[in-house]
Design an enzyme around this catalytic site. Structure first.
Site, mmCIF file in Angstrom:
data_model
loop_
_atom_site.group_PDB
_atom_site.id
_atom_site.type_symbol
_atom_site.label_atom_id
_atom_site.label_comp_id
_atom_site.label_asym_id
_atom_site.label_seq_id
_atom_site.Cartn_x
_atom_site.Cartn_y
_atom_site.Cartn_z
ATOM 1 N N ASP A 1 45.424 37.834 46.039
ATOM 2 C CA ASP A 1 45.050 36.509 46.515
ATOM 3 C C ASP A 1 44.260 36.728 47.812
ATOM 4 O O ASP A 1 44.391 37.772 48.460
ATOM 5 C CB ASP A 1 46.332 35.702 46.767
ATOM 6 C CG ASP A 1 46.033 34.372 47.399
ATOM 7 O OD1 ASP A 1 45.152 33.662 46.884
ATOM 8 O OD2 ASP A 1 46.659 34.042 48.432
ATOM 9 N N ASP B 1 43.321 33.893 50.535
ATOM 10 C CA ASP B 1 43.788 33.104 51.687
ATOM 11 C C ASP B 1 45.271 33.374 51.954
ATOM 12 O O ASP B 1 46.119 33.080 51.106
ATOM 13 C CB ASP B 1 43.602 31.607 51.411
ATOM 14 C CG ASP B 1 42.137 31.215 51.239
ATOM 15 O OD1 ASP B 1 41.313 31.667 52.045
ATOM 16 O OD2 ASP B 1 41.828 30.458 50.302
#
Ligand code: BG6
Ligand code: MG
Length: 215
Positions: A11, A13
């Site tokens: 991922d 963020d």
């Protein structure tokens, strides 16, 4: 963790870099303007969730109902604020721990990908100095279903040419851990509401702990 894993999908963020604080500030500015209560606890529910779905969560506390057109304008307004904040990011916002761990994983032979719901993924990767670093990028521009749907991770695995069962996912969002498990992948939780959510295969205390789980 078995040596048979071939790829790691990250991922973006809240995992590779801390843009989650800028998401919060940009949503907070919009919520304040609209007179809607918003805090860091509500913000946690936005992790991994698409821009429009995030807006719907914020509007749960609105006394006023808004049209689709108004909602799209709000999302655009938030994104403009968010991108102004992102513009201040530089390679200094990529922690040495993150970069060194990525380099070591690559040296160990893993393929490395990004699996993010964000439509700003490529802009952020440019800002932090990793525009061409990853072997594959799947982001908000590739998908119709946001996390917890597995589409973004399955797209990343497919772009890498690795079967999902041989991919580990690193996530700070519970929605992302759900997406990884739904996609048949190994789910590694790092911070956020992913940590201890009950669905993860392992909790990483730090980013560098990846090196313990991925030999
Ligand atoms: C995710 C964030 O990575 O991207 C969410 O965790 C965000 O909070 C989503 O809503 C979409 O981001 P963007 O940049 O397309 O608005
Ligand atoms: Mg995240």
């Amino acid at each position: 963790m078995e040596k048979t894993l071939k790829a790691v999908i990250f991922d973006l963020d809240g995992v590779i870099c801390f843009t989650d604080k800028y998401h919060y500030l940009a949503w907070k500015q919009l919520a304040d303007r609209l007179g809607i209560y918003f805090d860091e606890v509500i913000n946690n529910r936005l992790r991994g969730v698409s821009r429009m779905a995030s807006l719907e969560i914020i509007l749960e506390r609105s006394e006023k109902a808004y049209s689709q057109e108004e909602k799209e304008a709000f999302a655009e307004e938030k994104n403009t604020t968010y991108r102004q904040l992102l513009a201040n990011m530089s390679p200094a916002d990529l922690a040495d721990e993150v970069k060194n761990t990525l380099d070591e994983l690559r040296a160990r032979g893993y393929l490395l990908a990004i699996g993010s719901s964000s439509k700003n993924t490529k802009f952020i990767l440019e800002r932090i100095g990793l525009p061409t670093y990853f072997d594959a990028i799947a982001d908000g521009t590739d998908i119709t279903h946001s996390k917890p749907h597995p589409e973004v991770f399955l797209t990343a695995a497919s772009k890498l040419g690795v079967e999902p069962a041989l991919c580990a996912v690193v996530e700070d969002a519970k929605a992302g851990i759900e997406a990884a498990k739904a996609g048949g992948m190994v789910a590694l939780a790092l911070h956020g509401d992913a940590e201890g959510c009950g669905l993860e295969d392992e909790n990483l205390g730090t980013f560098a702990d990846l090196l313990k789980y991925l030999p």
